[in-house]
Design a protein around this motif. Sequence first.
Motif, PDB file in Angstrom:
ATOM      1  N   THR A  11     -33.717   0.950  50.323  1.00 32.29           N
ATOM      2  CA  THR A  11     -35.154   0.746  50.230  1.00 32.29           C
ATOM      3  C   THR A  11     -35.885   1.859  50.965  1.00 32.29           C
ATOM      4  OG1 THR A  11     -34.857  -1.652  50.131  1.00 32.29           O
ATOM      5  CG2 THR A  11     -37.035  -0.848  50.743  1.00 32.29           C
ATOM      6  N   GLY A  12     -35.350   2.290  52.096  1.00 32.02           N
ATOM      7  CA  GLY A  12     -35.959   3.369  52.859  1.00 32.02           C
ATOM      8  C   GLY A  12     -35.998   4.670  52.097  1.00 32.02           C
ATOM      9  N   HIS A  13     -34.911   5.004  51.390  1.00 29.54           N
ATOM     10  CA  HIS A  13     -34.883   6.221  50.567  1.00 29.54           C
ATOM     11  C   HIS A  13     -35.958   6.148  49.489  1.00 29.54           C
ATOM     12  CE1 HIS A  13     -31.275   7.331  52.620  1.00 29.54           C
ATOM     13  NE2 HIS A  13     -30.507   6.438  52.024  1.00 29.54           N
ATOM     14  N   ASN A  56     -31.741  12.200  42.092  1.00 30.15           N
ATOM     15  CA  ASN A  56     -30.589  12.036  42.987  1.00 30.15           C
ATOM     16  C   ASN A  56     -30.439  10.595  43.462  1.00 30.15           C
ATOM     17  OD1 ASN A  56     -29.791  14.703  42.844  1.00 30.15           O
ATOM     18  ND2 ASN A  56     -30.934  15.340  44.644  1.00 30.15           N
ATOM     19  N   LEU A  57     -31.564   9.934  43.695  1.00 32.75           N
ATOM     20  CA  LEU A  57     -31.497   8.533  44.102  1.00 32.75           C
ATOM     21  C   LEU A  57     -30.947   7.675  42.970  1.00 32.75           C
ATOM     22  CD1 LEU A  57     -32.091   6.353  46.213  1.00 32.75           C
ATOM     23  CD2 LEU A  57     -34.387   6.145  45.233  1.00 32.75           C
ATOM     24  N   ALA A  58     -31.422   7.915  41.746  1.00 31.16           N
ATOM     25  CA  ALA A  58     -30.936   7.155  40.590  1.00 31.16           C
ATOM     26  C   ALA A  58     -29.450   7.413  40.351  1.00 31.16           C
ATOM     27  CB  ALA A  58     -31.736   7.528  39.348  1.00 31.16           C
ATOM     28  N   ASP A  59     -29.030   8.666  40.525  1.00 29.87           N
ATOM     29  CA  ASP A  59     -27.626   9.005  40.334  1.00 29.87           C
ATOM     30  C   ASP A  59     -26.757   8.321  41.380  1.00 29.87           C
ATOM     31  OD1 ASP A  59     -25.501  10.552  39.033  1.00 29.87           O
ATOM     32  OD2 ASP A  59     -25.426  11.698  40.903  1.00 29.87           O
ATOM     33  N   HIS A 189     -10.571   3.796  41.225  1.00 31.93           N
ATOM     34  CA  HIS A 189     -11.283   3.511  42.475  1.00 31.93           C
ATOM     35  C   HIS A 189     -11.464   4.780  43.297  1.00 31.93           C
ATOM     36  CE1 HIS A 189     -11.652   2.298  46.726  1.00 31.93           C
ATOM     37  NE2 HIS A 189     -12.352   1.286  46.239  1.00 31.93           N
ATOM     38  N   THR A 190     -10.411   5.568  43.416  1.00 32.89           N
ATOM     39  CA  THR A 190     -10.491   6.810  44.180  1.00 32.89           C
ATOM     40  C   THR A 190     -11.507   7.758  43.573  1.00 32.89           C
ATOM     41  OG1 THR A 190      -8.165   6.632  44.862  1.00 32.89           O
ATOM     42  CG2 THR A 190      -9.174   8.810  44.989  1.00 32.89           C
ATOM     43  N   ASN A 191     -11.485   7.897  42.259  1.00 32.78           N
ATOM     44  CA  ASN A 191     -12.396   8.826  41.585  1.00 32.78           C
ATOM     45  C   ASN A 191     -13.850   8.391  41.713  1.00 32.78           C
ATOM     46  OD1 ASN A 191     -10.191  10.346  40.802  1.00 32.78           O
ATOM     47  ND2 ASN A 191     -10.070   9.462  38.754  1.00 32.78           N
ATOM     48  N   THR A 192     -14.100   7.092  41.560  1.00 31.99           N
ATOM     49  CA  THR A 192     -15.486   6.620  41.637  1.00 31.99           C
ATOM     50  C   THR A 192     -16.028   6.723  43.056  1.00 31.99           C
ATOM     51  OG1 THR A 192     -14.714   4.316  41.856  1.00 31.99           O
ATOM     52  CG2 THR A 192     -15.338   5.069  39.646  1.00 31.99           C
ATOM     53  N   TYR A 193     -15.154   6.540  44.045  1.00 30.58           N
ATOM     54  CA  TYR A 193     -15.621   6.710  45.424  1.00 30.58           C
ATOM     55  C   TYR A 193     -15.987   8.166  45.687  1.00 30.58           C
ATOM     56  CZ  TYR A 193     -15.901   7.233  50.412  1.00 30.58           C
ATOM     57  OH  TYR A 193     -16.347   7.560  51.669  1.00 30.58           O
ATOM     58  N   THR A 194     -15.171   9.081  45.180  1.00 30.72           N
ATOM     59  CA  THR A 194     -15.461  10.511  45.348  1.00 30.72           C
ATOM     60  C   THR A 194     -16.806  10.859  44.719  1.00 30.72           C
ATOM     61  OG1 THR A 194     -13.109  11.094  45.362  1.00 30.72           O
ATOM     62  CG2 THR A 194     -14.663  12.848  44.832  1.00 30.72           C
ATOM     63  N   GLU A 195     -17.041  10.352  43.512  1.00 28.36           N
ATOM     64  CA  GLU A 195     -18.304  10.628  42.829  1.00 28.36           C
ATOM     65  C   GLU A 195     -19.486  10.027  43.579  1.00 28.36           C
ATOM     66  OE1 GLU A 195     -17.712   9.154  38.909  1.00 28.36           O
ATOM     67  OE2 GLU A 195     -16.344  10.769  38.320  1.00 28.36           O
ATOM     68  N   TYR A 196     -19.309   8.830  44.078  1.00 33.79           N
ATOM     69  CA  TYR A 196     -20.379   8.169  44.836  1.00 33.79           C
ATOM     70  C   TYR A 196     -20.668   8.923  46.129  1.00 33.79           C
ATOM     71  CZ  TYR A 196     -22.742   4.508  47.567  1.00 33.79           C
ATOM     72  OH  TYR A 196     -23.615   3.801  48.354  1.00 33.79           O
ATOM     73  N   SER A 197     -19.621   9.319  46.820  1.00 32.05           N
ATOM     74  CA  SER A 197     -19.785  10.041  48.077  1.00 32.05           C
ATOM     75  C   SER A 197     -20.521  11.362  47.852  1.00 32.05           C
ATOM     76  CB  SER A 197     -18.414  10.304  48.715  1.00 32.05           C
ATOM     77  OG  SER A 197     -18.540  11.005  49.932  1.00 32.05           O
ATOM     78  N   ASN A 198     -20.148  12.082  46.788  1.00 30.23           N
ATOM     79  CA  ASN A 198     -20.810  13.355  46.480  1.00 30.23           C
ATOM     80  C   ASN A 198     -22.279  13.135  46.102  1.00 30.23           C
ATOM     81  OD1 ASN A 198     -18.521  14.864  46.979  1.00 30.23           O
ATOM     82  ND2 ASN A 198     -17.845  14.848  44.851  1.00 30.23           N
ATOM     83  N   ALA A 199     -22.555  12.039  45.393  1.00 29.49           N
ATOM     84  CA  ALA A 199     -23.935  11.733  45.009  1.00 29.49           C
ATOM     85  C   ALA A 199     -24.781  11.447  46.244  1.00 29.49           C
ATOM     86  CB  ALA A 199     -23.966  10.544  44.051  1.00 29.49           C
ATOM     87  N   ARG A 200     -24.222  10.753  47.215  1.00 29.00           N
ATOM     88  CA  ARG A 200     -24.940  10.469  48.453  1.00 29.00           C
ATOM     89  C   ARG A 200     -25.262  11.760  49.209  1.00 29.00           C
ATOM     90  NH1 ARG A 200     -21.556   7.528  52.011  1.00 29.00           N
ATOM     91  NH2 ARG A 200     -23.353   6.891  53.236  1.00 29.00           N
ATOM     92  N   ILE A 201     -24.315  12.687  49.202  1.00 28.15           N
ATOM     93  CA  ILE A 201     -24.545  13.964  49.873  1.00 28.15           C
ATOM     94  C   ILE A 201     -25.710  14.698  49.215  1.00 28.15           C
ATOM     95  CG2 ILE A 201     -23.571  16.256  50.280  1.00 28.15           C
ATOM     96  CD1 ILE A 201     -20.838  14.899  50.616  1.00 28.15           C
TER      97      ILE A 201
END
Length: 249
Positions: A11-13, A56-59, A189-201
Amino acid sequence: MKTTKNSTSETGHAKNIANFQDLISFCKGYGVQYNPVKPELKISSLETIHQTALQNLADTQSKKTAFDNATNQRVDAFKDLNPLATKIINALAVSETNPLMLSNAKSYNKKLQGRVKAKTAAVPSEENSEPVAKTISTSQQSYDSKINNFSNLIQVLEQSLAYDPNEEDLKIILLRNKLSDLQGKNRIHTNTYTEYSNARIARDQALYHPVSGLCQTAKEVKLYVKSVFGATSPQYRQISGILFSKIKP
């Protein structure tokens, strides 16, 4: 309903991005009087920064959903593994006469069962990324270990001439299929976490980069408006109260 840290951060973002849009609207309202020298503070640049942050937020939210789904699917796939391994050992025990082979199978089953329940992968917290990375890593190692021990158990069964159960779910071909499913769910699971982590960055760079981020740009816009119209001007009062909070990545 209690608000979690994660949902509060999301919500803050979004609030920062919405506030930036308000800031742009006020700047547009100043017309030709809003004419900064710095290119990054011009209206066109501000709109680009706003759109990039939105995207970036939507992604990030999309990648988070995929990661959450992969986490749940992996949990579902693994939840019957321990009972299945116990059934396998029981079936082998009533047929296998080689004590060493039975001992090897029991050893892999013991490792599968474990004394401490494996932690499921936690959804990354927005408050502190380092402990999250450790949690994911620990969880991943646990699942990798289960897959390895289950594979080794199947290899023992394949070497046993006596193991030939009538139960479909205990037949080696189906156990192999089960192993492939576990490996696939774990890999996704590993791949989706990597994608999520990169999106957060990418999202955090767009919002909180100390030089080019949305929040820093908003701060500079406020200073510019203050310099042009004055600290007590109605124009500055319009935007001075628009808040931008840096969410700890």
